[in-house]
Design a protein around this motif. Structure first.
Motif, short mmCIF file in Angstrom:
data_model
loop_
_atom_site.label_atom_id
_atom_site.label_comp_id
_atom_site.label_asym_id
_atom_site.label_seq_id
_atom_site.Cartn_x
_atom_site.Cartn_y
_atom_site.Cartn_z
N ARG A 10 0.88 -1.08 -0.17
CA ARG A 10 0.03 0.00 0.04
C ARG A 10 0.92 1.32 -0.32
NH1 ARG A 10 -4.99 1.96 3.55
NH2 ARG A 10 -5.51 3.49 2.18
N ALA A 11 1.93 1.31 0.71
CA ALA A 11 2.93 2.52 0.66
C ALA A 11 3.50 2.66 -0.58
CB ALA A 11 4.12 2.04 1.68
N PHE A 12 3.72 1.49 -1.36
CA PHE A 12 4.31 1.67 -2.72
C PHE A 12 3.48 2.12 -3.52
CE2 PHE A 12 5.37 0.04 -6.89
CZ PHE A 12 6.83 -0.01 -6.89
N GLU A 13 2.03 1.85 -3.55
CA GLU A 13 0.85 2.44 -4.37
C GLU A 13 0.94 4.12 -4.25
OE1 GLU A 13 -2.40 0.16 -3.53
OE2 GLU A 13 -1.76 -1.46 -4.24
N GLN A 14 1.14 4.37 -2.71
CA GLN A 14 1.09 5.71 -2.43
C GLN A 14 1.84 6.63 -2.77
OE1 GLN A 14 -2.16 6.95 -1.10
NE2 GLN A 14 -2.99 4.91 -1.62
N LEU A 15 2.87 6.07 -2.85
CA LEU A 15 4.33 6.79 -3.27
C LEU A 15 4.31 7.20 -4.62
CD1 LEU A 15 7.06 5.49 -1.08
CD2 LEU A 15 6.02 7.77 -0.85
N ARG A 16 5.12 8.38 -5.20
CA ARG A 16 5.09 8.56 -6.62
C ARG A 16 6.60 7.93 -6.99
NH1 ARG A 16 4.20 15.00 -5.85
NH2 ARG A 16 2.04 15.21 -5.63
N PRO A 17 6.83 7.61 -8.06
CA PRO A 17 8.06 7.30 -8.33
C PRO A 17 9.18 8.36 -7.84
CG PRO A 17 6.63 7.02 -10.32
CD PRO A 17 5.80 7.83 -9.37
N GLY A 18 10.10 7.67 -7.28
CA GLY A 18 11.38 8.49 -6.92
C GLY A 18 10.84 8.77 -5.20
N GLY A 19 9.65 8.66 -4.82
CA GLY A 19 9.33 8.85 -3.18
C GLY A 19 10.09 7.62 -2.34
N LEU A 20 10.16 8.14 -1.15
CA LEU A 20 11.30 7.54 -0.11
C LEU A 20 10.01 7.01 0.82
CD1 LEU A 20 14.12 9.61 0.37
CD2 LEU A 20 14.14 7.29 -0.80
N ILE A 21 10.43 5.92 1.57
CA ILE A 21 9.82 5.23 2.71
C ILE A 21 11.05 5.01 3.76
CG2 ILE A 21 9.75 2.97 1.90
CD1 ILE A 21 7.31 2.60 3.39
N PHE A 69 10.22 -1.70 -3.88
CA PHE A 69 11.13 -0.76 -3.37
C PHE A 69 12.49 -1.30 -3.61
CE2 PHE A 69 7.54 0.11 -0.53
CZ PHE A 69 7.33 1.43 -0.68
N SER A 70 13.45 -0.23 -3.76
CA SER A 70 14.82 -0.49 -3.67
C SER A 70 15.35 0.10 -2.60
CB SER A 70 15.47 -0.02 -5.02
OG SER A 70 15.25 1.64 -5.12
N LEU A 71 16.17 -0.54 -2.13
CA LEU A 71 16.59 -0.52 -0.80
C LEU A 71 17.93 0.69 -1.07
CD1 LEU A 71 16.40 -0.59 2.34
CD2 LEU A 71 18.54 -2.50 2.09
N GLU A 72 17.64 1.83 -0.23
CA GLU A 72 18.91 2.76 -0.42
C GLU A 72 19.84 2.60 0.90
OE1 GLU A 72 18.79 5.87 -2.46
OE2 GLU A 72 17.49 4.46 -3.61
N GLU A 73 19.29 2.51 1.94
CA GLU A 73 20.21 2.21 3.05
C GLU A 73 19.56 1.41 4.09
OE1 GLU A 73 22.96 5.14 5.86
OE2 GLU A 73 21.62 6.02 4.04
N ARG A 74 20.44 0.71 4.79
CA ARG A 74 20.07 0.16 6.09
C ARG A 74 20.88 0.78 7.26
NH1 ARG A 74 21.29 -3.84 9.40
NH2 ARG A 74 19.47 -5.07 10.49
N ARG A 75 20.30 1.42 8.34
CA ARG A 75 21.16 2.19 9.07
C ARG A 75 20.79 1.71 10.61
NH1 ARG A 75 20.93 8.39 8.53
NH2 ARG A 75 21.74 7.69 6.48
N PRO A 76 21.78 1.10 11.29
CA PRO A 76 21.70 0.88 12.64
C PRO A 76 21.96 2.25 13.51
CG PRO A 76 23.30 -0.39 12.02
CD PRO A 76 22.85 0.48 10.78
N VAL A 77 21.35 2.37 14.53
CA VAL A 77 21.76 3.72 15.40
C VAL A 77 21.73 3.51 16.82
CG1 VAL A 77 20.87 6.11 15.88
CG2 VAL A 77 20.54 5.20 13.63
N GLU A 78 22.72 3.67 17.34
CA GLU A 78 23.00 3.34 18.98
C GLU A 78 22.27 4.74 19.55
OE1 GLU A 78 26.50 1.98 20.82
OE2 GLU A 78 26.83 0.75 19.13
N ILE A 79 21.74 4.60 20.45
CA ILE A 79 21.00 5.86 21.31
C ILE A 79 21.77 5.55 22.70
CG2 ILE A 79 18.97 6.58 22.38
CD1 ILE A 79 17.44 5.56 19.86
#
Length: 149
Positions: A10-21, A69-79
């Motif tokens: 559903r998110a894919f359908e709602q985004l325009r081409p080039g849009g990010l999630i 989707f094409s994965l741009e980045e997977r980013r772990p973050v330590e808090i």
């Protein structure tokens, strides 16, 4: 998410081409106590987390790709937040999180660890989480950033 495939489609359908999630996932509940909380054996919170964190960490890469989707980045973050950065509600938040974990630990922790945890959760005790000034927030989050081609 109850139905990740449907949600991502559903998110894919709602985004325009080039849009990010962006999807951010908490790896598990934060840790708050020092290694030696002064009650029971050192390492209590690590044992509590190991005993109650029985689910594998979420990994959304495959499901995002399956949705198109094409994965741009997977980013772990330590808090890591000290008392000043975490703010005045740190003790109450830690009390609630540890109480929740305690409710799941009855059958999985040793009796001495349960007793120590009960002392830490007792608001009338001097070592109780409600009164401590040595709490810190330690946790990790992972964020996946994906693009609709």
């Amino acid at each position: 998410m109850a139905d990740p495939a449907r949600t991502f489609a559903r998110a894919f359908e709602q985004l325009r081409p080039g849009g990010l999630i962006a999807v951010t996932e908490m790896d598990f509940l934060p840790r708050y106590l020092p290694e030696d909380p002064g009650v029971g054996r050192p390492g209590l919170e690590a044992r509590l987390h190991a005993a109650t964190n029985t689910q594998p960490p979420h990994e959304w890469t495959g499901q995002l790709r399956a949705a198109g989707f094409s994965l741009e980045e997977r980013r772990p973050v330590e808090i890591r937040l000290d008392r000043t950065e975490a703010g005045p509600s740190l003790n109450a938040y830690a009390q609630g999180a540890l109480a929740k974990l305690r409710s799941h630990a009855t059958d999985v922790l040793e009796a001495d660890d349960l007793a120590a945890l009960d002392v830490l959760l007792d608001e009338t005790r001097p070592h109780g989480v409600a009164h401590r000034d040595d709490l810190r927030v330690r946790t990790t989050r992972t964020t996946w950033i994906a693009r609709r081609p």
